[in-house]
Design a protein around this motif. Structure first.
Motif, PDB file in Angstrom:
ATOM      1  N   ILE A 210      -9.938  10.967  -6.345  1.00  0.00           N
ATOM      2  CA  ILE A 210      -8.640  11.052  -5.665  1.00  0.00           C
ATOM      3  C   ILE A 210      -8.201   9.686  -5.148  1.00  0.00           C
ATOM      4  CG2 ILE A 210      -7.478  12.001  -3.628  1.00  0.00           C
ATOM      5  CD1 ILE A 210      -9.164  14.521  -3.992  1.00  0.00           C
ATOM      6  N   ILE A 211      -9.116   8.995  -4.476  1.00  0.00           N
ATOM      7  CA  ILE A 211      -8.809   7.687  -3.891  1.00  0.00           C
ATOM      8  C   ILE A 211      -8.388   6.693  -4.973  1.00  0.00           C
ATOM      9  CG2 ILE A 211      -9.818   5.692  -2.709  1.00  0.00           C
ATOM     10  CD1 ILE A 211      -9.266   7.975  -0.803  1.00  0.00           C
ATOM     11  N   PHE A 212      -9.129   6.637  -6.065  1.00  0.00           N
ATOM     12  CA  PHE A 212      -8.833   5.668  -7.129  1.00  0.00           C
ATOM     13  C   PHE A 212      -7.583   6.038  -7.917  1.00  0.00           C
ATOM     14  CE2 PHE A 212     -13.403   3.848  -7.570  1.00  0.00           C
ATOM     15  CZ  PHE A 212     -13.191   3.110  -6.422  1.00  0.00           C
ATOM     16  N   LYS A 213      -7.344   7.320  -8.102  1.00  0.00           N
ATOM     17  CA  LYS A 213      -6.168   7.756  -8.848  1.00  0.00           C
ATOM     18  C   LYS A 213      -4.883   7.353  -8.132  1.00  0.00           C
ATOM     19  CE  LYS A 213      -4.146  11.881 -10.985  1.00  0.00           C
ATOM     20  NZ  LYS A 213      -4.282  13.351 -11.170  1.00  0.00           N
ATOM     21  N   ARG A 214      -4.910   7.335  -6.799  1.00  0.00           N
ATOM     22  CA  ARG A 214      -3.722   7.026  -6.009  1.00  0.00           C
ATOM     23  C   ARG A 214      -3.683   5.566  -5.530  1.00  0.00           C
ATOM     24  NH1 ARG A 214      -4.364  12.486  -2.311  1.00  0.00           N
ATOM     25  NH2 ARG A 214      -3.842  13.991  -3.943  1.00  0.00           N
ATOM     26  N   LEU A 215      -4.588   4.766  -6.007  1.00  0.00           N
ATOM     27  CA  LEU A 215      -4.674   3.371  -5.570  1.00  0.00           C
ATOM     28  C   LEU A 215      -3.470   2.569  -6.048  1.00  0.00           C
ATOM     29  CD1 LEU A 215      -6.853   1.736  -3.998  1.00  0.00           C
ATOM     30  CD2 LEU A 215      -7.673   0.926  -6.210  1.00  0.00           C
ATOM     31  N   LYS A 216      -2.860   1.805  -5.119  1.00  0.00           N
ATOM     32  CA  LYS A 216      -1.687   0.982  -5.428  1.00  0.00           C
ATOM     33  C   LYS A 216      -1.906  -0.452  -4.946  1.00  0.00           C
ATOM     34  CE  LYS A 216       0.766   4.610  -6.781  1.00  0.00           C
ATOM     35  NZ  LYS A 216       1.224   4.803  -8.174  1.00  0.00           N
ATOM     36  N   LYS A 217      -1.159  -1.379  -5.573  1.00  0.00           N
ATOM     37  CA  LYS A 217      -1.244  -2.785  -5.191  1.00  0.00           C
ATOM     38  C   LYS A 217       0.158  -3.345  -5.027  1.00  0.00           C
ATOM     39  CE  LYS A 217      -2.980  -7.245  -6.880  1.00  0.00           C
ATOM     40  NZ  LYS A 217      -1.678  -7.871  -7.221  1.00  0.00           N
ATOM     41  N   LYS A 218       0.413  -4.000  -3.906  1.00  0.00           N
ATOM     42  CA  LYS A 218       1.691  -4.666  -3.636  1.00  0.00           C
ATOM     43  C   LYS A 218       1.360  -6.071  -3.143  1.00  0.00           C
ATOM     44  CE  LYS A 218       6.296  -4.396  -2.825  1.00  0.00           C
ATOM     45  NZ  LYS A 218       7.313  -4.017  -3.817  1.00  0.00           N
ATOM     46  N   TRP A 219       1.481  -7.061  -3.992  1.00  0.00           N
ATOM     47  CA  TRP A 219       1.056  -8.429  -3.688  1.00  0.00           C
ATOM     48  C   TRP A 219      -0.415  -8.431  -3.289  1.00  0.00           C
ATOM     49  CZ3 TRP A 219       5.820  -7.247  -0.758  1.00  0.00           C
ATOM     50  CH2 TRP A 219       6.972  -7.549  -1.511  1.00  0.00           C
ATOM     51  N   TRP A 220      -0.716  -8.760  -2.030  1.00  0.00           N
ATOM     52  CA  TRP A 220      -2.111  -8.819  -1.574  1.00  0.00           C
ATOM     53  C   TRP A 220      -2.505  -7.579  -0.777  1.00  0.00           C
ATOM     54  CZ3 TRP A 220      -0.956  -8.342   3.445  1.00  0.00           C
ATOM     55  CH2 TRP A 220       0.214  -8.947   3.911  1.00  0.00           C
ATOM     56  N   LEU A 221      -1.622  -6.573  -0.762  1.00  0.00           N
ATOM     57  CA  LEU A 221      -1.895  -5.327  -0.053  1.00  0.00           C
ATOM     58  C   LEU A 221      -2.404  -4.269  -1.035  1.00  0.00           C
ATOM     59  CD1 LEU A 221      -1.587  -3.554   2.554  1.00  0.00           C
ATOM     60  CD2 LEU A 221       0.694  -2.988   1.728  1.00  0.00           C
ATOM     61  N   ILE A 222      -3.565  -3.698  -0.741  1.00  0.00           N
ATOM     62  CA  ILE A 222      -4.134  -2.608  -1.529  1.00  0.00           C
ATOM     63  C   ILE A 222      -4.116  -1.356  -0.664  1.00  0.00           C
ATOM     64  CG2 ILE A 222      -6.147  -1.771  -2.801  1.00  0.00           C
ATOM     65  CD1 ILE A 222      -5.033  -4.258  -4.064  1.00  0.00           C
ATOM     66  N   TYR A 223      -3.552  -0.275  -1.207  1.00  0.00           N
ATOM     67  CA  TYR A 223      -3.471   0.929  -0.383  1.00  0.00           C
ATOM     68  C   TYR A 223      -3.648   2.187  -1.227  1.00  0.00           C
ATOM     69  CZ  TYR A 223       1.411   1.047  -2.057  1.00  0.00           C
ATOM     70  OH  TYR A 223       2.531   1.070  -2.835  1.00  0.00           O
ATOM     71  N   THR A 224      -4.044   3.258  -0.550  1.00  0.00           N
ATOM     72  CA  THR A 224      -4.208   4.556  -1.187  1.00  0.00           C
ATOM     73  C   THR A 224      -4.007   5.628  -0.127  1.00  0.00           C
ATOM     74  OG1 THR A 224      -5.649   5.893  -2.613  1.00  0.00           O
ATOM     75  CG2 THR A 224      -6.709   4.657  -0.846  1.00  0.00           C
ATOM     76  N   ARG A 225      -4.136   6.890  -0.520  1.00  0.00           N
ATOM     77  CA  ARG A 225      -3.884   7.955   0.438  1.00  0.00           C
ATOM     78  C   ARG A 225      -4.685   9.205   0.092  1.00  0.00           C
ATOM     79  NH1 ARG A 225      -0.613  12.018  -1.494  1.00  0.00           N
ATOM     80  NH2 ARG A 225       0.333  11.593  -3.538  1.00  0.00           N
ATOM     81  N   TYR A 226      -4.859  10.051   1.089  1.00  0.00           N
ATOM     82  CA  TYR A 226      -5.368  11.397   0.857  1.00  0.00           C
ATOM     83  C   TYR A 226      -4.742  12.312   1.897  1.00  0.00           C
ATOM     84  CZ  TYR A 226      -8.681  10.570   4.725  1.00  0.00           C
ATOM     85  OH  TYR A 226      -9.247  10.294   5.945  1.00  0.00           O
ATOM     86  N   THR A 227      -4.909  13.599   1.733  1.00  0.00           N
ATOM     87  CA  THR A 227      -4.292  14.571   2.633  1.00  0.00           C
ATOM     88  C   THR A 227      -5.353  15.465   3.267  1.00  0.00           C
ATOM     89  OG1 THR A 227      -4.009  16.311   0.967  1.00  0.00           O
ATOM     90  CG2 THR A 227      -2.279  14.624   1.112  1.00  0.00           C
TER      91      THR A 227
END
Length: 290
Positions: A210-227
């Protein structure tokens, strides 16, 4: 000042110790190690936290003695470990503010804070890696003969987890010096590695998807999500889920990592910030965090 506070501990017989809600590793290791020390001094000690620790700490035998219901008993002294704000134990404090306002309280924390409470005595060191580091350094200096293998193991647990198993950019001379002392005191390093680093549940691995599937990158910011729904579906708790922030923090391009937890039932979205190079504490505080 510190010696005066330690004398206060020595003179107390019945002590209540508190962790903050959603206790993390530093909070748990420091309190259990400290509890063992005080118990060897002949003190009666009980410990409380508004929310019980994650099941990932179930390998610790004393973890089952923790209560999430404070009894407001006749204690000589209250001790706050790894927090310095009443908001971190709001369910206890808000129920009976007079109780806390009329007791002697010792606070041990490594965060910078301000307070105006006359009944508080504070040991604080913002240069320390954790509250556990503060407790170990001062108590080992004052009560070295009380230390045994079990106590040393609890404090070594703090050292390895909070330093990322010696990967983080901390004061290496201080960290490694403390590690050597604890190894010499026969801290059970093998048990720590097996239980805290190598052992992973099947649910933990499913959370990875779940964590890796939703992983995003914006410049030097790496973020993800769960519920919260994800947690219930997989049967995993937040502490176990948030461990993935340690993993994504190692991504080469990541200067800041964020994990979002969406709690639609309570209409909240929580954020956890981490960085190896940037002070994200100020950012967290701007959102009302710690």
């Amino acid at each position: 000042m510190i010696n005066s506070i330690l004398k206060t501990l020595e003179s107390a017989n019945n002590i209540a110790m508190f962790w903050h809600k959603n206790p993390d590793g530093d909070c748990i290791w420091s309190l259990l190690g400290f509890w063992k020390l005080l118990e060897k001094m002949g003190k009666k000690v009980k410990y409380f936290t508004p929310t019980l620790p994650s099941r990932i700490y179930d390998f610790l035998p004393e973890i089952k003695k923790i209560s999430s219901n404070f009894d407001y008993g006749k204690y000589d002294l209250l001790v706050f470990v790894d927090f310095s704000e009443y908001t971190r134990i709001s369910s206890f404090y808000d129920f009976d503010k007079d109780y806390f306002d009329n007791h002697n309280i010792i606070v041990i924390d490594h965060h910078v804070y301000e307070h105006k409470y006359k009944n508080w005595k504070v040991i604080s060191d913002p240069t320390a890696m954790s509250a556990c580091e503060i407790i170990f350094e001062h108590t080992y200096k004052r009560w070295p003969k009380l230390y045994d293998k079990n106590i040393a193991t609890y404090f070594y647990l703090w050292l390895t987890t909070d330093s990322g198993n010696f990967r983080y950019d901390e004061d290496h001379k201080r960290v490694l010096g403390n590690a050597l002392k604890l190894i010499e005191l026969w801290a059970d390093k093998k048990s720590i590695v097996n239980n805290a680093f190598r052992k992973k549940s099947f649910a933990w691995v499913k959370m990875m998807q779940i964590i890796f599937k939703r992983l995003k990158k914006k410049w030097w910011l790496i973020y993800t999500r769960y519920t919260e729904k994800d947690l219930k579906k997989i049967w995993i708790d937040r502490e176990e889920a948030d461990f993935w922030q340690v993993i994504i923090q190692d991504i080469a391009e990541a200067k800041v990592t964020v994990i979002f937890r969406d709690d639609k039932e309570n209409n909240h979205c929580y954020m956890s910030f981490r960085s190896k190079d940037i002070d994200v504490q100020k950012l967290a505080k701007s959102f009302g965090g710690g």
